[in-house]
Design a protein around this motif. Structure first.
Motif, PDB file in Angstrom:
ATOM      1  N   GLU A 229     -11.281   2.980  12.357  1.00 25.44           N
ATOM      2  CA  GLU A 229     -10.500   1.793  11.967  1.00 25.44           C
ATOM      3  C   GLU A 229      -9.048   2.166  11.677  1.00 25.44           C
ATOM      4  O   GLU A 229      -8.115   1.452  12.088  1.00 25.44           O
ATOM      5  CB  GLU A 229     -11.121   1.134  10.735  1.00 25.44           C
ATOM      6  CG  GLU A 229     -12.506   0.550  10.966  1.00 25.44           C
ATOM      7  CD  GLU A 229     -13.597   1.611  11.009  1.00 25.44           C
ATOM      8  OE1 GLU A 229     -14.709   1.318  11.515  1.00 25.44           O
ATOM      9  OE2 GLU A 229     -13.340   2.758  10.539  1.00 25.44           O
ATOM     10  N   LEU A 230      -8.840   3.270  10.965  1.00 23.73           N
ATOM     11  CA  LEU A 230      -7.479   3.706  10.674  1.00 23.73           C
ATOM     12  C   LEU A 230      -6.757   4.079  11.960  1.00 23.73           C
ATOM     13  O   LEU A 230      -5.587   3.705  12.167  1.00 23.73           O
ATOM     14  CB  LEU A 230      -7.509   4.895   9.709  1.00 23.73           C
ATOM     15  CG  LEU A 230      -6.150   5.523   9.373  1.00 23.73           C
ATOM     16  CD1 LEU A 230      -5.229   4.511   8.695  1.00 23.73           C
ATOM     17  CD2 LEU A 230      -6.332   6.763   8.515  1.00 23.73           C
ATOM     18  N   ARG A 232      -7.257   2.989  14.953  1.00 26.74           N
ATOM     19  CA  ARG A 232      -6.931   1.773  15.708  1.00 26.74           C
ATOM     20  C   ARG A 232      -5.681   1.097  15.143  1.00 26.74           C
ATOM     21  O   ARG A 232      -4.810   0.637  15.890  1.00 26.74           O
ATOM     22  CB  ARG A 232      -8.098   0.792  15.663  1.00 26.74           C
ATOM     23  CG  ARG A 232      -9.281   1.176  16.543  1.00 26.74           C
ATOM     24  CD  ARG A 232     -10.417   0.166  16.406  1.00 26.74           C
ATOM     25  NE  ARG A 232     -11.565   0.573  17.192  1.00 26.74           N
ATOM     26  CZ  ARG A 232     -11.741   0.281  18.480  1.00 26.74           C
ATOM     27  NH1 ARG A 232     -10.815  -0.451  19.099  1.00 26.74           N
ATOM     28  NH2 ARG A 232     -12.809   0.692  19.138  1.00 26.74           N
ATOM     29  N   ASP A 233      -5.594   1.044  13.823  1.00 26.76           N
ATOM     30  CA  ASP A 233      -4.456   0.384  13.188  1.00 26.76           C
ATOM     31  C   ASP A 233      -3.159   1.149  13.465  1.00 26.76           C
ATOM     32  O   ASP A 233      -2.119   0.549  13.763  1.00 26.76           O
ATOM     33  CB  ASP A 233      -4.697   0.272  11.681  1.00 26.76           C
ATOM     34  CG  ASP A 233      -3.914  -0.859  11.051  1.00 26.76           C
ATOM     35  OD1 ASP A 233      -4.190  -2.029  11.386  1.00 26.76           O
ATOM     36  OD2 ASP A 233      -3.009  -0.581  10.231  1.00 26.76           O
ATOM     37  N   ALA A 236      -2.102   0.569  17.043  1.00 30.30           N
ATOM     38  CA  ALA A 236      -1.427  -0.720  17.225  1.00 30.30           C
ATOM     39  C   ALA A 236       0.018  -0.645  16.765  1.00 30.30           C
ATOM     40  O   ALA A 236       0.921  -1.222  17.396  1.00 30.30           O
ATOM     41  CB  ALA A 236      -2.182  -1.811  16.465  1.00 30.30           C
ATOM     42  N   ALA A 237       0.249   0.078  15.667  1.00 26.98           N
ATOM     43  CA  ALA A 237       1.619   0.229  15.168  1.00 26.98           C
ATOM     44  C   ALA A 237       2.468   1.041  16.135  1.00 26.98           C
ATOM     45  O   ALA A 237       3.665   0.777  16.308  1.00 26.98           O
ATOM     46  CB  ALA A 237       1.593   0.877  13.787  1.00 26.98           C
ATOM     47  N   HIS A 273       3.795   2.074   5.036  1.00 29.48           N
ATOM     48  CA  HIS A 273       2.420   1.690   5.354  1.00 29.48           C
ATOM     49  C   HIS A 273       1.420   2.235   4.330  1.00 29.48           C
ATOM     50  O   HIS A 273       0.210   2.205   4.591  1.00 29.48           O
ATOM     51  CB  HIS A 273       2.043   2.206   6.751  1.00 29.48           C
ATOM     52  CG  HIS A 273       2.764   1.541   7.880  1.00 29.48           C
ATOM     53  ND1 HIS A 273       2.308   0.400   8.494  1.00 29.48           N
ATOM     54  CD2 HIS A 273       3.924   1.865   8.509  1.00 29.48           C
ATOM     55  CE1 HIS A 273       3.151   0.048   9.470  1.00 29.48           C
ATOM     56  NE2 HIS A 273       4.129   0.917   9.495  1.00 29.48           N
ATOM     57  N   ARG A 276      -1.775   0.404   3.394  1.00 29.28           N
ATOM     58  CA  ARG A 276      -2.833   0.296   4.399  1.00 29.28           C
ATOM     59  C   ARG A 276      -3.391   1.658   4.796  1.00 29.28           C
ATOM     60  O   ARG A 276      -4.590   1.797   5.037  1.00 29.28           O
ATOM     61  CB  ARG A 276      -2.295  -0.409   5.657  1.00 29.28           C
ATOM     62  CG  ARG A 276      -1.943  -1.864   5.440  1.00 29.28           C
ATOM     63  CD  ARG A 276      -1.379  -2.484   6.710  1.00 29.28           C
ATOM     64  NE  ARG A 276      -2.323  -2.471   7.830  1.00 29.28           N
ATOM     65  CZ  ARG A 276      -3.352  -3.325   7.946  1.00 29.28           C
ATOM     66  NH1 ARG A 276      -3.561  -4.225   7.011  1.00 29.28           N
ATOM     67  NH2 ARG A 276      -4.136  -3.277   8.991  1.00 29.28           N
ATOM     68  N   TRP A 277      -2.519   2.659   4.872  1.00 27.19           N
ATOM     69  CA  TRP A 277      -2.928   3.942   5.440  1.00 27.19           C
ATOM     70  C   TRP A 277      -3.201   5.012   4.387  1.00 27.19           C
ATOM     71  O   TRP A 277      -3.695   6.093   4.723  1.00 27.19           O
ATOM     72  CB  TRP A 277      -1.877   4.439   6.422  1.00 27.19           C
ATOM     73  CG  TRP A 277      -1.704   3.525   7.601  1.00 27.19           C
ATOM     74  CD1 TRP A 277      -2.500   2.471   7.966  1.00 27.19           C
ATOM     75  CD2 TRP A 277      -0.647   3.576   8.574  1.00 27.19           C
ATOM     76  NE1 TRP A 277      -2.026   1.866   9.101  1.00 27.19           N
ATOM     77  CE2 TRP A 277      -0.887   2.518   9.498  1.00 27.19           C
ATOM     78  CE3 TRP A 277       0.457   4.383   8.754  1.00 27.19           C
ATOM     79  CZ2 TRP A 277      -0.037   2.271  10.582  1.00 27.19           C
ATOM     80  CZ3 TRP A 277       1.299   4.162   9.828  1.00 27.19           C
ATOM     81  CH2 TRP A 277       1.046   3.109  10.728  1.00 27.19           C
ATOM     82  N   LEU A 508      -9.017   2.911   6.492  1.00 27.48           N
ATOM     83  CA  LEU A 508      -7.994   1.875   6.539  1.00 27.48           C
ATOM     84  C   LEU A 508      -8.145   1.044   5.276  1.00 27.48           C
ATOM     85  O   LEU A 508      -9.221   0.511   4.994  1.00 27.48           O
ATOM     86  CB  LEU A 508      -8.174   1.003   7.778  1.00 27.48           C
ATOM     87  CG  LEU A 508      -7.217  -0.191   7.924  1.00 27.48           C
ATOM     88  CD1 LEU A 508      -5.782   0.294   8.109  1.00 27.48           C
ATOM     89  CD2 LEU A 508      -7.649  -1.063   9.096  1.00 27.48           C
ATOM     90  N   GLN A 512      -7.920  -4.829   9.362  1.00 36.60           N
ATOM     91  CA  GLN A 512      -7.256  -4.252  10.522  1.00 36.60           C
ATOM     92  C   GLN A 512      -6.295  -5.266  11.124  1.00 36.60           C
ATOM     93  O   GLN A 512      -6.574  -6.449  11.198  1.00 36.60           O
ATOM     94  CB  GLN A 512      -8.307  -3.839  11.553  1.00 36.60           C
ATOM     95  CG  GLN A 512      -7.739  -3.004  12.691  1.00 36.60           C
ATOM     96  CD  GLN A 512      -8.853  -2.405  13.513  1.00 36.60           C
ATOM     97  OE1 GLN A 512      -9.793  -1.842  12.974  1.00 36.60           O
ATOM     98  NE2 GLN A 512      -8.759  -2.549  14.822  1.00 36.60           N
ATOM     99  N   ALA A 513      -5.142  -4.745  11.561  1.00 35.95           N
ATOM    100  CA  ALA A 513      -4.116  -5.621  12.148  1.00 35.95           C
ATOM    101  C   ALA A 513      -4.593  -6.182  13.483  1.00 35.95           C
ATOM    102  O   ALA A 513      -5.375  -5.563  14.178  1.00 35.95           O
ATOM    103  CB  ALA A 513      -2.830  -4.833  12.345  1.00 35.95           C
TER     104      ALA A 513
END
Length: 513
Positions: A229-230, A232-233, A236-237, A273, A276-277, A508, A512-513
């Motif tokens: 999950e982390l 993937r986020d 995306a960033a 971040h 979130r991170w 994450l 998730q974004a």
């Protein structure tokens, strides 16, 4: 068939599974550079798992290192690649051998470089393996693997951990070809430092790497592994930095240097971040192996504790003052204040800030910061890997390097990456220029360097580095200093603070974004 050796020529030829290669005789060794173990990962192979190299006709000159994978050199204090060839044939190996004699059956050591999973290449002069091969009378292989976005960013439609898959492919090449270079495919030891040690730890946990090596050495294992999950986020960033989606379709047409720039831009924004991170932010690298459930099913600690690599003998160790290298490169050596120390303790210390302040009551803010940063990033993940291996029925030998780098009056201490010039004997290259201030190594340094090589190569040959295996009663480790000794693990206070801690995949912290 393999051309028998040694060939009576200053330019010996060996036939690999894909074609013949011509090396050079240098300082009593035969050296082959830039041999492809996979196709260039570009075009339709971009972001794909490595593909078997295409065969070639005739004899291929193996004189020059292959081009490095795209490099993120935006790390203060790092030295960029020297004169290296350009091109996209990133996935190559290099071989140092006393003689390419198929009857020799010499032990083999395979080196995996570090570099925060975003830089590094096997052609670095710091990794000149001639001394290891000569001193140990064995074969040494070094390899390139994809780093940064090419190798570790989460991209939809691409396998995770492509850099690790490159390493697996290189080890498979060793199994198929190393006998022709005088090596024994049944006596392979994989060794690496920092992200290279994280890679070694990962290989111990990757099912498709099983059976590709017999022994492993992990020098300064980082504890940072990303959850799916982390990853993937963060992926995306990454893509958002260039206005695209994190997909193969969108990113495969973007030039590699543009992806490097996107990664650098995102790294600079990582503090923003934090909500979130979480802990991933303080590493200042947006790359790490991903526990994706397929390539890497679980973390190395969990895999080893379950017995996944119980038949692989292991050396693991770390340096006493790992983090000082990074504070020195940031120009903050000895200057960390209470606010920054408190922030790191709150974020990274098990049991919170009070636990470290109680355990180290006389430590300054600077020293507390250095201690907790060293512990959570390298020292405790390394020690826990040994203990997980024991729990799974394996055998591990543990060391700690305590000899201080001579530069800056010893203020760097036994900092991160100091073991590289000591192991390879390359004191005038890369970070060694910072650690040794460009000076010629002392007799003390040369003696310790020889000790490193003799222990590492003895382990590759016999499985015994010359000191007792670690156990949870005596906790004996090799302390590498001016006078190396075997003693109980020196960082007992930290060990107790981290007892029972699990190095789980970093999560994450939020939707998730």
């Amino acid at each position: 068939m393999t051309i028998p050796g040694p060939v009576e020529s200053v330019e010996p030829v060996v036939r690999t599974a894909c074609g013949a290669v011509r090396g050079r005789t240098e300082d009593g060794l035969t050296v082959f550079r830039g041999i492809p173990f996979a196709q260039p990962p570009v075009g339709e192979a971009r972001f794909a798992a490595p593909r078997r190299p295409r065969p070639w006709d005739g004899v291929r000159d193996a004189y020059a290192f292959g081009p490095p994978p795209p490099q993120d050199l935006g790390v203060a204090g790092t030295v960029g690649p020297p004169d290296v060839p350009e091109g996209d044939d990133w996935l190559t190996v290099n071989v140092w051998t006393p003689a390419p004699d198929p009857a020799a059956h010499r032990p083999v050591m395979v080196w995996i470089y570090g570099g925060a999973y975003k830089l590094g290449h096997s052609g670095s002069p710091a990794y000149d393996a001639r001394r290891i091969a000569a001193d140990g009378d064995l074969v040494v292989v070094t390899l390139n693997y994809r780093v940064g976005m090419e190798g570790f960013a989460h991209i939809e439609g691409a396998p995770a951990n492509r850099g690790l898959l490159d390493q697996v492919a290189a080890l498979a090449w060793v199994q198929d070809n190393i006998a022709a270079f005088g090596g024994d495919p049944d006596q392979v030891t994989v060794f690496g430092e920092s992200a290279g040690a994280g890679s070694v730890a990962s290989l111990l946990a990757i099912p498709r790497a099983a059976g590709l090596f017999r022994r492993a050495i992990a020098q300064s294992v980082p504890g940072t592994f990303f959850s799916d999950e982390l990853a993937r986020d963060i992926g995306a960033a990454f893509a958002a930095e260039i206005g695209l989606r994190p997909t193969v379709a969108d990113l495969s047409g973007v030039a590699p240097d543009q992806l490097v720039k996107a990664g650098q831009a995102l790294t600079a924004k990582m503090p923003g971040h934090a909500a979130r991170w979480g802990q991933a932010v303080s590493t200042m690298t947006p790359y790490a192996p991903v526990v994706d459930g397929e390539v890497l099913p679980v973390t190395p600690w969990r895999a080893l504790a379950s017995g996944a690599a119980r038949d692989v003998a292991l050396i693991v160790g770390h340096n006493r003052d790992e983090n000082r290298l990074f504070t020195a490169m940031a120009g903050k050596l000895g200057q960390i204040d209470e606010a920054r120390a408190s922030a790191s303790l709150r974020r990274n210390a098990p049991g919170g800030e009070a636990a470290y302040r109680t355990a180290f009551p006389d430590a300054s803010a600077n020293d507390l910061y250095e201690r907790v940063q060293t512990d959570w990033v390298f020292a405790m993940p390394t020690l826990h890997l040994a203990e997980a291996h024991l729990a799974g029925g394996g055998r591990a030998h543990v060391y700690e390097l305590t000899w201080p780098a001579p530069a800056q009056g010893g203020a760097l201490g036994a900092c991160h990456a100091l073991d590289i010039p000591l192991l390879f004997g390359t004191f005038q290259e890369s970070l060694a220029l910072l650690q040794f201030a460009g000076a010629e190594p002392s007799e003390e340094a040369l003696a310790l360097s020889a000790r490193f090589r003799s222990s590492w190569t003895a382990f590759a040959r016999t499985g015994d580095p010359g000191w007792p295996a670690y156990d949870t009663e005596r906790r004996l480790v090799q302390v590498l200093d001016a006078e190396p000794t075997v003693a109980p693990y020196p960082e007992e206070t930290s060990r107790r603070l981290w007892e029972g801690y699990e190095f789980a995949p970093l999560p994450l912290l939020g939707p998730q974004a």
